[in-house]
Each structure stands twice: as C-alpha cells, then as structure tokens.
Design a protein around this motif. Structure first.
Motif, short mmCIF file in Angstrom:
data_model
loop_
_atom_site.label_atom_id
_atom_site.label_comp_id
_atom_site.label_asym_id
_atom_site.label_seq_id
_atom_site.Cartn_x
_atom_site.Cartn_y
_atom_site.Cartn_z
N SER A 1 40.00 44.61 32.16
CA SER A 1 39.79 46.07 32.56
C SER A 1 40.60 46.82 32.11
CB SER A 1 39.04 46.27 33.98
OG SER A 1 40.40 45.48 34.64
N ASP A 2 40.68 48.53 32.32
CA ASP A 2 41.73 49.52 32.13
C ASP A 2 42.24 49.04 33.76
OD1 ASP A 2 41.23 50.01 30.33
OD2 ASP A 2 39.41 50.90 30.53
N ILE A 3 42.19 48.60 34.93
CA ILE A 3 43.12 48.55 36.10
C ILE A 3 44.51 48.22 35.48
CG2 ILE A 3 43.26 47.59 38.53
CD1 ILE A 3 40.54 46.71 37.67
N PRO A 4 45.24 49.44 36.17
CA PRO A 4 46.91 48.99 35.45
C PRO A 4 47.19 48.23 36.25
CG PRO A 4 46.58 51.06 36.28
CD PRO A 4 45.30 51.01 36.26
N ILE A 5 48.11 47.29 35.64
CA ILE A 5 48.37 45.42 36.33
C ILE A 5 49.34 45.57 37.43
CG2 ILE A 5 50.65 45.31 34.52
CD1 ILE A 5 50.02 42.58 34.51
N GLU A 6 49.14 46.91 37.56
CA GLU A 6 50.76 47.13 39.27
C GLU A 6 49.44 47.12 39.93
OE1 GLU A 6 52.70 48.05 35.36
OE2 GLU A 6 50.86 48.61 36.14
N LEU A 7 48.69 47.14 40.16
CA LEU A 7 47.70 47.27 41.49
C LEU A 7 46.85 46.16 41.52
CD1 LEU A 7 46.02 50.76 40.36
CD2 LEU A 7 47.71 50.29 42.19
N LEU A 8 47.91 45.08 40.36
CA LEU A 8 46.70 43.69 40.86
C LEU A 8 47.83 42.60 42.07
CD1 LEU A 8 44.99 43.16 37.32
CD2 LEU A 8 44.59 44.08 39.28
N GLY A 9 48.97 42.96 42.47
CA GLY A 9 49.73 42.14 43.23
C GLY A 9 50.62 41.65 42.26
N ASN A 10 50.33 40.48 42.64
CA ASN A 10 51.67 39.82 41.57
C ASN A 10 51.52 39.22 40.42
OD1 ASN A 10 50.78 37.32 42.69
ND2 ASN A 10 52.59 36.75 43.27
N VAL A 11 49.96 39.84 39.95
CA VAL A 11 49.69 38.58 38.34
C VAL A 11 50.88 38.74 38.03
CG1 VAL A 11 48.55 40.69 37.67
CG2 VAL A 11 48.12 38.27 37.31
N LYS A 12 51.64 40.33 37.29
CA LYS A 12 52.30 40.35 36.01
C LYS A 12 54.02 40.10 36.03
CE LYS A 12 54.72 44.44 34.44
NZ LYS A 12 55.05 45.80 33.60
N SER A 13 53.91 39.56 37.42
CA SER A 13 55.80 38.29 37.61
C SER A 13 54.61 37.13 37.02
CB SER A 13 56.06 38.32 39.24
OG SER A 13 54.94 38.23 39.99
#
Length: 496
Positions: A218-230
């Motif tokens: 989706s267009d939700i910034p990855i920074e708002l998805l908890g630790n999923v980026k790490s």
C-alpha cells in the motif's frame, strides 16, 4: 477542465499535502466522464471502500455486481480500480497492450522488496523473465527429484520418532516443513554450520515480514509499520551474494538469476539480496497456506482422505513399490500428475481460498469493449479481474461454498469443462493469474503440495484435534491465498 487537472495530480500515491490531497481527490472524482463505469468511492477520502472490502471481499463484490453490473470502479486506498467480473470479457483485459502488468508489478516490487532498477531497465526485466523456463520441462523434473530428497530428509526425524501421537498446530507445521523444503530445493544447504538453524532463523524473520506484506504494497510509509523495515533489511543481507556463496546446491534457476543480476549490479549491491527475497517470497507465500487448507479440509472430510489414500496405494502397487521404513517410494512428475483425485483436491482448495486479483496499469486513456456497453478507462488507474467472483459463481460450480474434493474429476479423468450462460468457459479456475501475470512457479508449487500430501497420507495416521470452523484472514484480500485467521491443532503418528 479543472477537474481533469485535479485528477492528474492525484492519480499517483498521496504526496506530502495529505489532507488537502484527499479532499480534492474525493471531490474531483465525483464528476465522471461520459462512458466511464459506475464509481463507488465510499464516504472516506482516500480510503474509499477499503474497510468494507476487507471485512468481506466476496460479499462486497457480489453486492456491487448486483447493483452496478459486471463492470464498475471502486476507490480502494487511494487507487481507482475498475473491476471486470464477466469471465467472457477477461480476454479484452489480458490482450490489451495499453494495459500493463509490468508497470504494476514493478511498483509492487519496489514497495515490498525495495527493488528499484526494474522500473527503469527493461533489459533486466526481460532477462530475468527468461529464467522462468527453468521451472518447466526437464529442469522441473530435476527440481521435483531434489524436492523429494529434501522432503525425505526434513521428515525423517518425524518418521523415526513419531511412534506415538504428536500434537502440533497445523499452520506452524506447514510453515516449518514447507519453508525448509522449498529453500533447500531452490537455494541449497548451508556450508557453514547447521542448515536447520539457518533456515529456522530465516523463516522466523520471513514470517514477520510476510505478515506485513499487504501494508507494504500500500502507500503506507514503511516507517509506520513497526520494525518491518529492519526485518526486511536483515532478510536482504542474508540473501546477498556474499551470504549465498556460503550455500551449496543452487538450483538452475537461482544460478541463472544470479548470473544475470551480476551483469546489472556490483557483487556487493544489496539489491541483489532484494531480488532473492522477492523470489523466495514468491516461492512460499501461497504454497504454505494452500498446504494448510488442503490438510485442514482433508482432516475435516475423512471420506475424501480415504479416497486419496486408495488412489495413492493403487499407484504404488501398479508401479511395484512397497511402503517400508524410511522413504522407499519414488514418484515421478508424470506419476504424481496421474493422481486425479489428489489434484482435484488441491484445485478445489485453490478455488475456495485464492483471493488473488489480476491487475493491469492503464497506460493511456482507452475504451474497453464489452456487453452491454463499452467503458472508458483513465490513464493512471488500475484494471482488475477478481477470480473469486468466478470461483464462487453457483452457475459454474454447484454449491460453491462447499468443499468437494472430486469437483474437478469426471469419468475418472480431470474435468476441464465448465459453463456459464450456456457457453464453455476458457477460464474457469484462476488462482495463478493468467496471461503475462500467470505464476511461472505454479507447476513446482503444485508438485510440492502433492509430494507432501502423498508422504503424509502414506506414512502417517492423521487426526484433527480442534474440530472447529476456521475462517480466512481477509487482510490479503487482493493478494494470493488467504491465510487462516487462527491455527488449529492436529496430531500425527507413523502408521503401524
């Protein structure tokens, strides 16, 4: 004119002027151009009907179909998606050159896996696409043989020790077995230390990542998805060239992909790991829940399990094979394909549980020709085929909500003829997409599920513990096989 300028500004993802953009988008799209499909945009700016859709995707689409016909546009999470529900109009979408799958898929790959170069390099796209020929023919036979060997090694521990009942959650069981079998078949085994330890840690991170996949695309910034980026970064690093060099037994398709990637990237580039993460994700994300549902329905329908066991036993006897200790049986791809009730069971599970949609990006304004009228589509929108509407059509499939393991068998052979409005359907089952977007790994996925079911039904007694209905988790309502909303306990032991 002002409306058209406004629409052009908001045909892409929301920009930094979030609230203003949402309101303008909501107001501007209330004015439809002549010939456009009916628009259902809900009352929430940007989100549109996303929440209603996620609650009950199939019921929501059927309601819209009754109200607006087989073609309509829905605002879902900032995207205007025109759905085509008439199966006789699918070809008008699949064959239209102004509708691009590549543009859509490359955007998904960038959002989910941080793969960026595909959006700007058609040659890389084309070369990677050629690799998929190594998932067919003789290469598929080699993968089938290697997969059976890996499955044997993974399950030997259970065969040796499970003389008494072993109870475990079914989804966790499928996750563990299928992830390890798939990874070792496609990528090989670790040279440095325990393959089991490596794949277990990789699987745990993968499952956390996969849980957030619907939000990643989706267009939700990855920074708002908890630790999923790490977590994603950790997975990518574990699949870089440096780490994969410590694994032996790469399949032909992985070797060819790596050779191609090294032409377009430096060896140290992390995006190579992102490509491998995307490939691994595609290899297991739908296979695992399909195996879960196949086991769940068979455990709930012992009469179906009995028919499959008889079919497998008959094949083993006809090929002179006996069920002894360990894994003495060996079935070729052709022999697996001859198990028509087994394949029908898997196809029925896919019919019931696949909520994949087939997307195309509208590259230019165009007109779709259909009955009873033509429809105009806007550049920048999406067009989607929604196969569950087909799979649950009572005119095509009698009692479509029921699990019928023999639905795709007729006179002892695979049934391929289904009708709607008195006309034969070219497309009657579409869990793997169609056209350019048809899953290239579909043959390997089906073989893997067949192999595991054959082994489990041949060597194990199986019983369900939690005799309760399991509902699907609809968070993946447009992507792939639906995961169960909860796990269920079952038990197994080696047949005496």
């Amino acid at each position: 004119m002002e409306d058209e300028k406004c629409l052009d500004r908001f045909s892409h993802s929301m920009d930094k002027d979030l609230i203003f953009s949402c309101v303008c988008l909501f107001v501007c799209f209330s004015h439809r151009r002549p010939g456009e499909p009916p628009l259902i945009k809900g009352w929430l700016p940007y989100l549109g009907e996303a929440l209603n859709f996620q609650k009950n995707p199939l019921g929501f689409m059927k309601t819209l179909q009754k109200q607006h016909g087989d073609t309509f546009t829905v605002l879902l999470g900032g995207k205007y998606i025109t759905f085509i529900l008439d199966p006789f109009q699918y070809q008008s979408v699949i064959k239209n050159r102004k509708l691009s799958f590549r543009i859509f898929s490359n955007k998904v790959l960038r959002k989910a896996f941080s793969i960026k170069k595909l959006e700007t390099n058609d040659d890389l796209n084309d070369e990677l696409h050629i690799c998929y020929q190594l998932l067919q023919g003789k290469s598929l036979d080699i993968l089938t043989e290697n997969m059976m060997q890996n499955l044997r090694q993974v399950l030997e521990l259970h065969l040796l020790k499970a003389t008494d009942w072993v109870m475990t959650p079914l989804l966790a069981f499928c996750n563990s077995v299928m992830f390890e079998v798939t990874f070792t078949t496609i990528y090989g085994k670790s040279l440095a230390g325990s393959t089991k330890k490596f794949t277990t840690e990789l699987r745990e991170d993968y499952l956390k990542f996969d849980d957030k996949f619907p939000y990643l695309v989706s267009d939700i910034p990855i920074e708002l998805l908890g630790n999923v980026k790490s977590i994603r970064n950790k997975l990518i690093k574990n699949l870089t060239s440096e780490h994969l060099a410590k694994i032996q037994g790469w399949s032909e398709v992985v070797q060819m992909r790596q050779d191609i990637l090294e032409k377009y990237y430096t060896l140290e580039d992390l995006e190579i790991g992102a490509h491998h993460l995307g490939f691994l994700w595609a290899s297991v994300t739908n296979t695992i829940p399909t195996m879960f549902w196949a086991m769940y329905y068979l455990l709930q329908h012992p009469e179906a399990m009995a028919v499959l066991r008889d079919e497998i036993d008959h094949l083993l006897q006809s090929t002179g094979q006996k069920k002894g200790s360990g894994f003495p049986i060996h079935l070729t791809r052709e022999q697996l394909d001859s198990l028509v009730y087994l394949e029908s069971t898997i196809l029925e599970v896919l019919r019931l549980c696949s909520f994949s949609s087939i997307f195309r990006f509208v590259q230019d304004d165009l007109t779709i020709h259909s009955e009873p009228q033509d429809y105009c589509l806007r550049k920048g929108d999406l067009v989607a085929i929604f196969p569950p509407a087909l799979h649950y059509d009572p005119e095509i499939f009698e009692a479509p909500e029921e699990f019928r393991f023999n639905r795709f068998v007729e006179d002892g052979k695979k049934k391929t003829t289904f009708f709607k409005k008195g006309k034969k359907l070219k497309c009657y089952l579409m869990p793997f997409g169609t056209g350019a977007s048809k899953c290239p790994g579909r043959f390997l996925a089906i073989i893997e599920i067949k192999q595991l079911l054959v082994v489990l039904l041949t060597y194990f007694d199986l019983e369900i513990i939690d005799d309760k209905p399991i509902e699907a988790n609809c968070s993946r309502f447009l992507f792939g096989i639906q995961h169960p909303a909860s796990d269920v306990l079952f038990r197994y032991k080696v047949k005496s």
